[in-house]
Design a protein around this motif. Structure first.
Motif, short mmCIF file in Angstrom:
data_model
loop_
_atom_site.label_atom_id
_atom_site.label_comp_id
_atom_site.label_asym_id
_atom_site.label_seq_id
_atom_site.Cartn_x
_atom_site.Cartn_y
_atom_site.Cartn_z
N SER A 1 34.98 51.39 41.41
CA SER A 1 35.64 51.28 40.11
C SER A 1 35.62 49.81 39.70
CB SER A 1 37.08 51.79 40.21
OG SER A 1 37.74 51.64 38.99
N LEU A 2 34.63 49.45 38.90
CA LEU A 2 34.46 48.07 38.48
C LEU A 2 35.44 47.74 37.36
CD1 LEU A 2 30.56 47.81 38.49
CD2 LEU A 2 32.15 46.94 40.18
N THR A 3 36.13 46.62 37.51
CA THR A 3 37.11 46.18 36.52
C THR A 3 36.71 44.82 35.99
OG1 THR A 3 38.87 47.37 37.66
CG2 THR A 3 39.53 45.68 36.08
N MET A 4 36.69 44.70 34.68
CA MET A 4 36.32 43.43 34.06
C MET A 4 37.42 42.40 34.23
SD MET A 4 36.57 41.28 31.18
CE MET A 4 37.22 42.26 29.82
N GLN A 5 37.05 41.23 34.75
CA GLN A 5 37.99 40.12 34.88
C GLN A 5 37.65 39.08 33.83
OE1 GLN A 5 38.03 38.61 38.88
NE2 GLN A 5 38.94 40.47 39.72
N PRO A 6 38.55 38.85 32.87
CA PRO A 6 38.24 37.89 31.79
C PRO A 6 38.05 36.49 32.35
CG PRO A 6 40.16 39.25 31.27
CD PRO A 6 39.85 39.49 32.71
N LEU A 7 37.09 35.78 31.78
CA LEU A 7 36.88 34.38 32.14
C LEU A 7 37.93 33.52 31.44
CD1 LEU A 7 32.98 34.15 31.79
CD2 LEU A 7 34.32 34.65 33.84
N LEU B 1 26.10 47.73 29.96
CA LEU B 1 26.77 46.53 30.45
C LEU B 1 28.25 46.80 30.69
CD1 LEU B 1 25.09 43.85 28.13
CD2 LEU B 1 24.57 44.36 30.52
N SER B 2 28.87 47.61 29.85
CA SER B 2 30.29 47.93 30.03
C SER B 2 30.54 48.71 31.30
CB SER B 2 30.81 48.71 28.83
OG SER B 2 30.72 47.95 27.65
N SER B 3 29.57 49.55 31.70
CA SER B 3 29.75 50.31 32.93
C SER B 3 29.80 49.40 34.15
CB SER B 3 28.61 51.33 33.09
OG SER B 3 27.37 50.68 33.28
N PHE B 4 29.24 48.19 34.02
CA PHE B 4 29.30 47.19 35.09
C PHE B 4 30.42 46.19 34.86
CE2 PHE B 4 25.12 48.89 35.75
CZ PHE B 4 24.91 48.80 37.12
N ALA B 5 31.29 46.46 33.89
CA ALA B 5 32.42 45.58 33.56
C ALA B 5 31.94 44.20 33.12
CB ALA B 5 33.37 45.46 34.75
N ILE B 6 30.78 44.16 32.48
CA ILE B 6 30.25 42.91 31.92
C ILE B 6 30.47 42.94 30.41
CG2 ILE B 6 28.21 41.47 31.61
CD1 ILE B 6 27.08 42.67 34.19
N ASP B 7 31.27 42.02 29.92
CA ASP B 7 31.63 41.98 28.51
C ASP B 7 30.91 40.82 27.83
OD1 ASP B 7 32.76 42.30 26.05
OD2 ASP B 7 34.77 41.61 26.61
N MET C 1 28.45 35.33 23.78
CA MET C 1 29.59 34.85 24.56
C MET C 1 29.88 35.83 25.69
SD MET C 1 30.41 32.04 23.01
CE MET C 1 32.01 31.69 23.72
N VAL C 2 29.85 35.34 26.92
CA VAL C 2 30.21 36.16 28.07
C VAL C 2 31.72 36.06 28.25
CG1 VAL C 2 29.83 36.57 30.53
CG2 VAL C 2 27.97 35.65 29.13
N MET C 3 32.42 37.17 28.00
CA MET C 3 33.88 37.17 28.01
C MET C 3 34.48 37.53 29.37
SD MET C 3 34.05 36.33 24.89
CE MET C 3 35.81 36.34 24.65
N GLY C 4 33.75 38.34 30.16
CA GLY C 4 34.28 38.74 31.45
C GLY C 4 33.22 39.41 32.30
N VAL C 5 33.42 39.38 33.60
CA VAL C 5 32.49 39.98 34.57
C VAL C 5 33.30 40.65 35.67
CG1 VAL C 5 30.62 38.33 34.13
CG2 VAL C 5 32.34 37.83 35.88
N PRO C 6 32.69 41.54 36.48
CA PRO C 6 33.42 42.15 37.60
C PRO C 6 33.66 41.14 38.72
CG PRO C 6 31.14 42.83 37.65
CD PRO C 6 31.32 42.08 36.37
N SER C 7 34.55 41.49 39.62
CA SER C 7 34.93 40.59 40.71
C SER C 7 33.76 40.15 41.58
CB SER C 7 36.01 41.27 41.57
OG SER C 7 36.36 40.45 42.66
N PRO C 8 32.79 41.03 41.96
CA PRO C 8 31.70 40.56 42.82
C PRO C 8 30.83 39.47 42.20
CG PRO C 8 31.84 42.95 42.87
CD PRO C 8 32.74 42.49 41.78
N LEU C 9 30.88 39.32 40.88
CA LEU C 9 30.05 38.32 40.20
C LEU C 9 30.85 37.09 39.80
CD1 LEU C 9 27.95 40.61 37.80
CD2 LEU C 9 27.47 39.96 40.17
#
Length: 667
Positions: free
Chosen positions: A528-534, A557-563, A573-581
């Motif tokens: 369950s990938l969760t987007m973490q805002p930068l 991209l949203s399925s990978f929590a990449i905003d 603008m890259v707003m957020g990525v999942p925790s592993p990235l």
């Protein structure tokens, strides 16, 4: 402007800003007063997160009628009377500000009856006027403090209160800390009329473990170690967890100095250093520790809310804690080593060798017994001069990471592993020193994309051992004799874990395990990938094909929590990525990812391809692993794969053939 003395009511409201931060602060002060009064039962009623009502009732000594009004005055206390008392405080409260500050921002009723008094009396004070009214009432022996409408007369403070759920969460966490500090006190908590917590008094070890489990959870109890060490006027006791009990956050760290809840930097640094070679950088130790020290050797009057202390012999305290925990972890590791079974050996062993083995075993048992009883305290004092540097010492030099907000510190040339040659973790500490502390990692033989496709096909197979229907590479993946892996034994060659398996033993490739872990973490179907805002969005220049892909593949991209947001025709603008990235170089990674996806055909744009590419791109493995890190890695892998490890991959696990070694014994 002329200088004037502040009115008493205004001074109390200013003091309330230091003492009463939120409802949890009120609960803390009142419960600590109850404990100081000798209470063995405390009942707490909360309504609307404490904003509406806070009622604390105890069965303590109580307050006589003539002192009730005085108790609501500022700087009125029964805890200290002279400067000598201030230098040796053994009570939780001592400043005499709590009740006065609380009554200045609420409607407070103090009801009490001591055992020598037949009639209970109640004192009522409200808001700025703070005029105290006394009246007789019915009440058992003990005291009840009722706080209504907190901050009713300070709207600016009231509007900064959080939601009811959030405020009660702070109260609940506070009461957990208090419940762990006094096992002899029963604590009952109600919220909005419903009993939500009941901590029964613990009279033996089993009941104490139940209270620990109710606060820290069953996993903590399963991995905990009992610590008890004393040297002169300094005593340390409590519970810590083995490295297998490491956590992803520091939510189970409870420390007390002379019964007082504490978050002291020096203590936390000593504990963190004792775990430095057994926990990874993203793990935290879990502990419940009590430090008892001569009250003259500690100053508790250094923080308005009494959250910090100052030790007169800070270095001795630091080194005592560090050495005690380090030795306990080493002893626990040696005790937990699996015993070698002799059931399968032949019976032609001579009596001489058997007697020799028994003699060696007896000596070993006696040595362990002596070391458990005597060596720890001796080692503590001998290690004072050579312990790692910590904040406050002249030889301490913060690392680059610590200057940017990290808690990691540099390690001097000589540490615990060099001082103790018999330490079974010494070699692991020395070999992993660079990789663990500095965070240097490198990629070594990462799987190719073709291999990754093989793994993807394998993982989609219902049974990992049944790969007949999967299109796999024969030389890379095939059925092996390993059907199950059990207890970890030791690390071989820094990167391979020897485990018990069916039917014999097997070696697990830890770099390969890292790949499987990362692959599962980056698979939207599995994790369950969760987007973490930068904190600061990343601005990235893109070409036409990359821009088109960002606009058309929002769902992928949203399925990978990449905003990623389009800013203009040349910038996104890259707003957020999942925790592993999160820890990657996103400037480079996102640009390469968009370029890679742009080169694929439209029908090839799917989650599998992107999962494999990301896993291959960001995979990094350590040059060496400790046993605890290896066990934790396999444990994480089993959770991610629901207990079904890819045992058909011979680059992940292989059985160990002892035939040649056994034959050598008879040659």
């Amino acid at each position: 402007m002329t200088i004037k003395i502040l009115p008493a009511r205004l001074a109390n409201q200013i003091a309330a800003g230091e003492v009463v931060e939120r409802p949890a602060s009120v609960v803390k002060e009142l419960v600590e007063n109850s404990i100081d009064s000798g209470a063995t039962r405390i009942d707490i009623d909360i309504e609307k997160g404490g904003a509406k009502l806070i009622r604390v009732r105890d069965n303590g000594k109580g307050i006589v009628k003539d002192e009730l009004q005085l108790a609501l005055s500022r700087h009125a206390t029964s805890k200290i009377h002279t400067l000598d008392d201030l230098e040796a405080i053994v009570s939780l409260g001592f400043r005499g500000e709590a009740l006065a500050s609380i009554s200045s921002v609420s409607r407070l009723t103090l009801t009490s009856r001591p055992a020598a008094q037949e009639q209970a009396w109640s004192a009522y004070a409200e808001g700025r006027d703070m005029a105290v009214n006394l009246k007789p009432t019915a009440h058992p022996i003990g005291t009840t403090v009722e706080v209504l409408d907190l901050f009713f007369n300070t709207p600016a403070r009231r509007k900064f209160l959080r939601t009811e759920k959030t405020e009660f969460t702070h109260i609940d966490e506070l009461l957990k800390r208090i419940a762990l500090s006094r096992f002899d006190v029963s604590i009952n908590v109600k919220h909005n009329g419903k009993l939500v917590r009941q901590y029964r008094a613990a009279k033996n070890e089993a009941q104490a473990e139940k209270r620990i489990a109710s606060v820290c959870g069953a996993a903590f109890v399963r991995h905990m170690l009992r610590i008890e060490l004393e040297h002169h006027d300094l005593k340390l006791h409590g519970w810590i967890t083995t490295p297998e009990g490491g956590r992803a956050q520091n939510d189970l760290q409870y420390c007390y100095v002379n019964g007082r809840m504490m978050r002291d930097k020096l203590i936390n640094h000593a504990i963190r250093q004792s775990y430095e070679s057994s926990l990874s950088a993203d793990q935290y130790a879990a502990f419940v520790l009590f430090i008892e020290i001569d009250p003259h050797q500690v100053d508790v009057n250094v923080h308005p809310a009494k959250h910090e202390v100052r030790f007169h012999q800070a270095r001795l305290v630091h080194d005592f804690i560090y050495q005690a925990l380090s030795d306990a972890l080493v002893q626990a590791k040696s005790i937990d080593l699996p015993q070698v079974s002799t059931a399968g050996f032949t019976q032609d062993v001579s009596e001489a060798s058997s007697d020799e083995a028994l003699f060696e075993q007896k000596n070993e048992d006696e040595r362990k017994s002596r070391s458990n009883a005597d060596s720890v305290a001796e080692t503590v004092m001998n290690a004072v001069a050579s312990t790692p540097a910590y904040p406050g010492r002249s030889d301490y030099r913060p690392s680059v990471e610590s200057q940017t907000g990290s808690l990691s510190e540099t390690r001097p040339q000589q540490g615990i592993s060099e001082r103790s040659p018999s330490n079974p973790w010494a070699s692991e500490r020395s070999s992993a020193k660079t990789s663990n502390r500095s965070g240097s990692r490198h990629v070594e033989n990462p799987p190719t994309l073709e291999e990754a496709k093989v793994y993807q096909t394998l993982l989609q197979t219902p049974d990992f051992l049944d790969v007949s229907s999967a299109s796999v590479v024969e030389t890379e993946v095939h059925q092996t004799a390993v059907e199950h892996i059990g207890k970890a034994v030791t690390v071989i060659g820094s990167r391979y874990l020897l485990v018990k398996a069916d039917p014999d033993c097997a070696l697990v490739s830890l770099p390969r395990a890292e790949f499987y872990k990362l692959f599962a973490q980056l698979d939207p179907k599995r994790a369950s990938l969760t987007m973490q805002p930068l904190l600061v969005p990343l601005s990235l220049k893109v070409n036409d094909s990359q821009l088109k892909l960002v606009e058309s593949q929002v769902e992928l991209l949203s399925s990978f929590a990449i905003d990623i947001k389009v800013r203009n025709k040349q910038t996104v603008m890259v707003m957020g990525v999942p925790s592993p990235l999160r820890q990657q170089n996103l400037q480079l990674l996102i640009d390469e990812m968009l370029s890679y996806l742009a080169t694929l055909e439209q029908h090839d744009l799917n989650q599998n391809e992107l999962s494999l590419w990301l896993a291959k791109k960001v995979l990094q493995v350590k040059s060496s692993y400790t046993l605890s890190e290896s066990v934790q890695l396999l444990s994480n892998l089993e959770q991610l794969f629901d207990g079904k490890l890819p045992l058909s991959d011979t680059k992940f696990v292989r059985p160990v053939d002892f035939t040649a070694t056994i034959a050598a014994f008879s040659s």
